[in-house]
Enzyme design. Sequence first.
Site, PDB file in Angstrom:
ATOM      1  N   ASN A  83      19.350 -36.677 -20.783  1.00  0.00           N
ATOM      2  CA  ASN A  83      18.276 -35.774 -21.208  1.00  0.00           C
ATOM      3  C   ASN A  83      18.590 -35.068 -22.518  1.00  0.00           C
ATOM      4  O   ASN A  83      17.687 -34.628 -23.217  1.00  0.00           O
ATOM      5  CB  ASN A  83      18.037 -34.762 -20.075  1.00  0.00           C
ATOM      6  N   SER A 107       8.953 -26.407 -24.235  1.00  0.00           N
ATOM      7  CA  SER A 107      10.369 -26.154 -24.529  1.00  0.00           C
ATOM      8  C   SER A 107      10.444 -25.712 -25.982  1.00  0.00           C
ATOM      9  O   SER A 107       9.446 -25.752 -26.693  1.00  0.00           O
ATOM     10  CB  SER A 107      11.225 -27.402 -24.312  1.00  0.00           C
ATOM     11  N   TYR A 115      13.793 -40.409 -34.373  1.00  0.00           N
ATOM     12  CA  TYR A 115      13.620 -40.014 -32.970  1.00  0.00           C
ATOM     13  C   TYR A 115      12.924 -41.126 -32.170  1.00  0.00           C
ATOM     14  O   TYR A 115      13.384 -41.534 -31.101  1.00  0.00           O
ATOM     15  CB  TYR A 115      12.804 -38.727 -32.950  1.00  0.00           C
ATOM     16  N   LYS A 158      14.381 -43.163 -28.943  1.00  0.00           N
ATOM     17  CA  LYS A 158      13.717 -42.842 -27.685  1.00  0.00           C
ATOM     18  C   LYS A 158      13.181 -44.117 -27.031  1.00  0.00           C
ATOM     19  O   LYS A 158      13.290 -44.295 -25.821  1.00  0.00           O
ATOM     20  CB  LYS A 158      12.583 -41.839 -27.919  1.00  0.00           C
ATOM     21  N   SER A 208      12.672 -44.292 -32.750  1.00  0.00           N
ATOM     22  CA  SER A 208      13.479 -45.519 -32.604  1.00  0.00           C
ATOM     23  C   SER A 208      14.399 -45.430 -31.402  1.00  0.00           C
ATOM     24  O   SER A 208      14.462 -46.339 -30.567  1.00  0.00           O
ATOM     25  CB  SER A 208      14.344 -45.750 -33.848  1.00  0.00           C
ATOM     26  N   SER A 250      29.935 -32.773 -26.114  1.00  0.00           N
ATOM     27  CA  SER A 250      28.792 -33.514 -26.644  1.00  0.00           C
ATOM     28  C   SER A 250      28.665 -34.812 -25.867  1.00  0.00           C
ATOM     29  O   SER A 250      29.681 -35.423 -25.492  1.00  0.00           O
ATOM     30  CB  SER A 250      29.009 -33.839 -28.122  1.00  0.00           C
TER      31      SER A 250
HETATM   32  P1  NAI Z   1      15.648 -28.463 -25.360  1.00  0.00           P
HETATM   33  O1  NAI Z   1      16.019 -28.288 -26.782  1.00  0.00           O
HETATM   34  O2  NAI Z   1      15.117 -27.292 -24.609  1.00  0.00           O
HETATM   35  O3  NAI Z   1      16.889 -29.017 -24.542  1.00  0.00           O
HETATM   36  C1  NAI Z   1      17.725 -30.031 -25.027  1.00  0.00           C
HETATM   37  C2  NAI Z   1      19.163 -29.652 -24.746  1.00  0.00           C
HETATM   38  O4  NAI Z   1      20.025 -30.714 -25.197  1.00  0.00           O
HETATM   39  C3  NAI Z   1      19.606 -28.394 -25.490  1.00  0.00           C
HETATM   40  O5  NAI Z   1      20.043 -27.399 -24.581  1.00  0.00           O
HETATM   41  C4  NAI Z   1      20.747 -28.862 -26.403  1.00  0.00           C
HETATM   42  O6  NAI Z   1      21.799 -27.928 -26.548  1.00  0.00           O
HETATM   43  C5  NAI Z   1      21.213 -30.117 -25.676  1.00  0.00           C
HETATM   44  N1  NAI Z   1      21.941 -31.027 -26.567  1.00  0.00           N
HETATM   45  C6  NAI Z   1      21.607 -31.398 -27.817  1.00  0.00           C
HETATM   46  N2  NAI Z   1      22.553 -32.211 -28.333  1.00  0.00           N
HETATM   47  C7  NAI Z   1      23.495 -32.365 -27.367  1.00  0.00           C
HETATM   48  C8  NAI Z   1      24.720 -33.095 -27.297  1.00  0.00           C
HETATM   49  N3  NAI Z   1      25.176 -33.807 -28.333  1.00  0.00           N
HETATM   50  N4  NAI Z   1      25.440 -33.048 -26.144  1.00  0.00           N
HETATM   51  C9  NAI Z   1      25.017 -32.301 -25.098  1.00  0.00           C
HETATM   52  N5  NAI Z   1      23.886 -31.555 -25.129  1.00  0.00           N
HETATM   53  C10 NAI Z   1      23.127 -31.607 -26.249  1.00  0.00           C
HETATM   54  O7  NAI Z   1      14.592 -29.667 -25.314  1.00  0.00           O
HETATM   55  P2  NAI Z   1      13.728 -30.319 -24.121  1.00  0.00           P
HETATM   56  O8  NAI Z   1      12.325 -30.299 -24.537  1.00  0.00           O
HETATM   57  O9  NAI Z   1      14.124 -29.776 -22.818  1.00  0.00           O
HETATM   58  O10 NAI Z   1      14.208 -31.847 -24.259  1.00  0.00           O
HETATM   59  C11 NAI Z   1      14.938 -32.541 -23.278  1.00  0.00           C
HETATM   60  C12 NAI Z   1      14.788 -34.026 -23.557  1.00  0.00           C
HETATM   61  O11 NAI Z   1      13.445 -34.419 -23.389  1.00  0.00           O
HETATM   62  C13 NAI Z   1      15.182 -34.433 -24.979  1.00  0.00           C
HETATM   63  O12 NAI Z   1      15.849 -35.670 -24.946  1.00  0.00           O
HETATM   64  C14 NAI Z   1      13.837 -34.564 -25.668  1.00  0.00           C
HETATM   65  O13 NAI Z   1      13.905 -35.433 -26.758  1.00  0.00           O
HETATM   66  C15 NAI Z   1      12.997 -35.118 -24.540  1.00  0.00           C
HETATM   67  N6  NAI Z   1      11.570 -34.927 -24.703  1.00  0.00           N
HETATM   68  C16 NAI Z   1      11.005 -33.700 -24.562  1.00  0.00           C
HETATM   69  C17 NAI Z   1       9.639 -33.542 -24.681  1.00  0.00           C
HETATM   70  C18 NAI Z   1       8.961 -32.262 -24.438  1.00  0.00           C
HETATM   71  O14 NAI Z   1       7.714 -32.246 -24.379  1.00  0.00           O
HETATM   72  N7  NAI Z   1       9.672 -31.159 -24.266  1.00  0.00           N
HETATM   73  C19 NAI Z   1       8.773 -34.689 -25.065  1.00  0.00           C
HETATM   74  C20 NAI Z   1       9.453 -35.944 -25.122  1.00  0.00           C
HETATM   75  C21 NAI Z   1      10.806 -36.035 -24.963  1.00  0.00           C
END
Ligand code: NAI
Length: 298
Positions: free
Chosen positions: A96, A195, A161, A165, A163, A72
């Site tokens: 990320n 995603s 979230y 971000k 806050s 993590s």
């Molecule tokens: P996603 O759910 O496909 O990928 C996020 C990954 O983070 C997952 O594989 C998950 O297992 C991993 N993860 C979660 N907690 C973890 C931890 N404690 N340690 C290690 N890995 C962990 O989501 P996505 O969309 O690819 O998101 C990536 C980032 O982008 C996130 O921070 C999300 O908040 C941010 N984001 C995404 C947006 C979008 O449009 N997809 C919009 C704005 C922000």
Amino acid sequence: MLHFDGKVALITGAGRGLGRAHALLLASRGARVVVNDLGTSGAGTGADASPAQSVVDEIRAAGGEAVVNGDSVVDGGRIVEAALDHFGRIDLVVNNAGFLRDVAFHKMTAADWDDLYQVHLLGAFRIVHAAWPRMREQGYGRVVNTSSAAGIYGNFGQVNYGSFKLALHGMTQPLAVEGKAKNIHVNTIAPAADSRLTRTVMTAEQLAPMRAELVSPLVAWLCHETCTETGGLFEVGGGFIAKLRWERSGGAYLDLTGGNAVEQVAEAWGTITDFSKCDHPAGFGEAMAPFVKLMGGA
Ligand code: NAI
């Protein structure tokens, strides 16, 4: 072609979505990549080693170099140690990893707040804090933090979230100031991409033009040694990329020493909130200009 030969990149949450796309692109351009992912659900629960491993397999099958890490991000120090043990250096960090726990504020539990804090903000802090001394020593480093429009603009059900971000950009800005002399550049992206997180609120059809791979070129550019950008905040998705900056209204200088101070504020409200005259302070020094003026140019 911009390459990353000799560079070691740590991408958190790289088992799927945006992180996976960043890892694949950086690896295809020669970076050696630590693919970190705990493999949680979209709400941050559980653990699964397979998504991160399959990204590593994909990178290796394409001839790239990558190693898996299933910790993590809350154990950020350990992840950086793993990168150093395996590759002997760390150059690029993309914070990320993340998840959502959307709920109206009046129904939000302390755990909904704290769990988001731990992963989005504390995890990013721990990783950068562990990597920073190495980056300083080598006189080179690039960090990209992943923010969100939910934090920049506000969105219902996302007090937790939003806050953390926006706090990530709060981390970016002073880190950029501290890192500059050592050639460590720190930037923030606010992505929009297809995603499993966005599929909860939009259809696959709507999200089709928003492939995660279309965010990664900006991340790669911000990580490149020839990119001088630092302290920036960028919206990115589907091929659209834009930079955000602070805008300050022309403001009003008021004499607030009398008994009618509150009324003076009320009367000047139109001027205070009028952006027809404005400036765009680019740093702390420029931001302080009105106060320095009041202090007689001190
Ligand atoms: P996603 O759910 O496909 O990928 C996020 C990954 O983070 C997952 O594989 C998950 O297992 C991993 N993860 C979660 N907690 C973890 C931890 N404690 N340690 C290690 N890995 C962990 O989501 P996505 O969309 O690819 O998101 C990536 C980032 O982008 C996130 O921070 C999300 O908040 C941010 N984001 C995404 C947006 C979008 O449009 N997809 C919009 C704005 C922000």
